[in-house]
Scaffold this motif. Structure first.
Motif, PDB file in Angstrom:
ATOM      1  N   GLN A  64       8.267   8.664   0.879  1.00 33.35           N
ATOM      2  CA  GLN A  64       7.401   7.831  -0.500  1.00 33.35           C
ATOM      3  C   GLN A  64       8.818   6.678  -0.638  1.00 33.35           C
ATOM      4  OE1 GLN A  64       7.534  10.100  -3.643  1.00 33.35           O
ATOM      5  NE2 GLN A  64       6.387  11.417  -3.355  1.00 33.35           N
ATOM      6  N   GLN A 108       2.157  -4.521   0.544  1.00 36.02           N
ATOM      7  CA  GLN A 108       1.284  -2.996   0.248  1.00 36.02           C
ATOM      8  C   GLN A 108       0.427  -3.681  -0.997  1.00 36.02           C
ATOM      9  OE1 GLN A 108       4.626  -3.042   1.030  1.00 36.02           O
ATOM     10  NE2 GLN A 108       4.796  -1.819   2.144  1.00 36.02           N
ATOM     11  N   SER A 124      -2.040   1.013   2.508  1.00 38.00           N
ATOM     12  CA  SER A 124      -1.508   1.259   1.559  1.00 38.00           C
ATOM     13  C   SER A 124      -2.060   1.626   0.438  1.00 38.00           C
ATOM     14  CB  SER A 124      -1.042  -0.694   1.124  1.00 38.00           C
ATOM     15  OG  SER A 124      -0.280  -1.578   2.496  1.00 38.00           O
ATOM     16  N   ILE A 128      -0.782   5.572  -1.049  1.00 39.23           N
ATOM     17  CA  ILE A 128      -0.188   5.667  -2.766  1.00 39.23           C
ATOM     18  C   ILE A 128      -0.727   6.681  -3.188  1.00 39.23           C
ATOM     19  CG2 ILE A 128      -0.397   4.563  -5.171  1.00 39.23           C
ATOM     20  CD1 ILE A 128      -0.046   1.030  -3.205  1.00 39.23           C
ATOM     21  N   ARG A 131       1.059   9.517  -2.159  1.00 38.28           N
ATOM     22  CA  ARG A 131       2.602   9.664  -2.269  1.00 38.28           C
ATOM     23  C   ARG A 131       3.290   9.028  -0.871  1.00 38.28           C
ATOM     24  NH1 ARG A 131      -0.316  12.299  -6.410  1.00 38.28           N
ATOM     25  NH2 ARG A 131       0.542  12.230  -8.331  1.00 38.28           N
ATOM     26  N   HIS A 133       3.996   6.728   2.613  1.00 37.14           N
ATOM     27  CA  HIS A 133       4.256   4.742   2.114  1.00 37.14           C
ATOM     28  C   HIS A 133       3.788   4.214   3.958  1.00 37.14           C
ATOM     29  CE1 HIS A 133       6.686   1.447   1.878  1.00 37.14           C
ATOM     30  NE2 HIS A 133       7.365   1.545   2.569  1.00 37.14           N
ATOM     31  N   LEU A 175       2.784   2.711  -9.683  1.00 38.96           N
ATOM     32  CA  LEU A 175       3.614   3.577  -8.649  1.00 38.96           C
ATOM     33  C   LEU A 175       5.011   3.631  -9.017  1.00 38.96           C
ATOM     34  CD1 LEU A 175       3.917  -0.550  -6.387  1.00 38.96           C
ATOM     35  CD2 LEU A 175       2.778   1.601  -6.089  1.00 38.96           C
ATOM     36  N   THR A 178       3.120   7.204 -10.076  1.00 38.68           N
ATOM     37  CA  THR A 178       2.958   8.205  -8.418  1.00 38.68           C
ATOM     38  C   THR A 178       4.300   8.673  -7.694  1.00 38.68           C
ATOM     39  OG1 THR A 178       1.547   6.623  -8.541  1.00 38.68           O
ATOM     40  CG2 THR A 178       1.849   7.302  -6.576  1.00 38.68           C
ATOM     41  N   TYR A 179       5.181   7.796  -7.574  1.00 40.81           N
ATOM     42  CA  TYR A 179       6.452   7.841  -6.376  1.00 40.81           C
ATOM     43  C   TYR A 179       7.673   8.936  -7.583  1.00 40.81           C
ATOM     44  CZ  TYR A 179       3.925   5.752  -2.966  1.00 40.81           C
ATOM     45  OH  TYR A 179       3.366   5.120  -2.148  1.00 40.81           O
TER      46      TYR A 179
END
Length: 221
Positions: A64, A108, A124, A128, A131, A133, A175, A178-179
Motif C-alpha cells: 500500500q 495514478q 491504478s 486502489i 488496497r 499499489h 484514499l 481505503t489505505y
C-alpha cells in the motif's frame, strides 16, 4: 507537475522512506468505528477517456502507498469545465509523459478544473480497490510507496476552482480511508520532496493544511 521546458521529479521527506509500506504514519491509527461511510468519488476510467495502451510494463505491487502527493499539471487554467475537456486533458498528460519516456501517464489519478476525477496510470483504479499499489512515475526514487494526484492547471498566483478542490478533498478522503492513512501525515505537496520545483504552486500548496483538515473531518479522523 510539469513545467515549461523541464520536468520536475521528486525527493522524499526526511525519514519517510523508512516507513513500512502501508503502515500508519506517525503511529496514529484512524478510528475503525464511528466514521461516516464515504461515498467514493466517481472515477472515470482509462477506457472512458480513451487512453492509449502503455508502451512499457506496469509494476503492480502487493503493498500500500503511505503518502499522497499533490501536484499541479502546470497547464492552462482553462475555463472549459466540461467532462470532454477533462478527457482531453488526460490524453494531453499521457501524450506528454509518454514523450518523456515514461511509457504511460505517470500519476495514478487526475482531477480536472471542472472537478472530474480520472484514472491515470494503467491499473491504478484496480490497485486502489484491491488496497495495493501501481508504481507510477511521479515521485522519483519513491514511486513504490507514493500515490500521485495531478490537478489540472497552474496555481502559483491563482486559486483552484472550488469544484477541483472539493473533488481533491473527496479523493484524499477516499484514499486515506481505503489505505488507513492519517491525512495530517500522508498528504504532502510535490515541493516537499523536491526543493527545485514550485509544484503544486504557491496557492495550492498554501491550502494543503486546509486539505488535510477537511479530509480528516470527512473521514472522522
Amino acid at each position: 507537475m510539469t513545467g515549461t521546458g523541464a520536468v520536475d521529479r521528486r525527493r522524499l521527506l526526511q525519514g519517510a522512506g523508512a516507513l513500512t509500506a502501508g503502515a500508519l504514519l506517525g503511529g496514529l491509527a484512524l478510528p475503525t468505528t464511528g466514521r461516516a461511510a464515504l461515498v467514493e468519488p466517481r472515477v472515470y476510467t482509462r477506457a472512458e477517456w480513451a487512453a492509449l495502451p502503455p508502451t512499457t510494463s506496469i509494476r503492480y505491487l502487493d503493498r500500500q502507498p503511505d503518502h499522497i502527493v499533490v501536484h499541479h499539471t502546470a497547464g492552462d487554467n482553462t475555463t472549459d469545465y466540461s467532462l470532454a475537456a477533462a478527457f482531453r486533458h488526460s490524453r494531453w498528460i499521457q501524450d506528454l509523459h509518454m514523450a518523456n519516456g515514461w511509457g504511460d501517464s505517470g500519476q495514478q489519478l487526475t482531477i480536472s478544473r471542472g472537478g472530474y476525477v480520472m484514472e491515470g496510470r494503467r491499473h491504478s483504479l484496480r490497485a486502489i480497490y484491491e488496497r495495493q499499489h501501481v508504481s507510477g512515475v511521479q515521485t522519483a526514487n519513491h514511486n513504490d510507496h507514493t500515490i500521485g494526484i495531478e490537478n489540472e492547471g497552474l496555481y502559483m498566483s491563482v486559486d483552484t476552482p472550488a469544484a477541483l478542490f472539493d473533488a481533491l478533498v473527496r479523493t484524499c478522503a477516499w484514499l486515506c480511508q481505503t489505505y488507513q492513512l492519517d491525512p495530517y501525515q500522508a498528504i504532502v505537496g510535490h515541493r516537499d520532496y523536491v526543493s527545485t520545483t514550485v509544484c503544486p504552486g504557491d496557492r495550492l500548496y498554501a491550502r494543503l493544511p486546509e486539505l488535510r483538515q477537511r479530509t480528516a473531518a470527512l473521514i472522522g479522523a
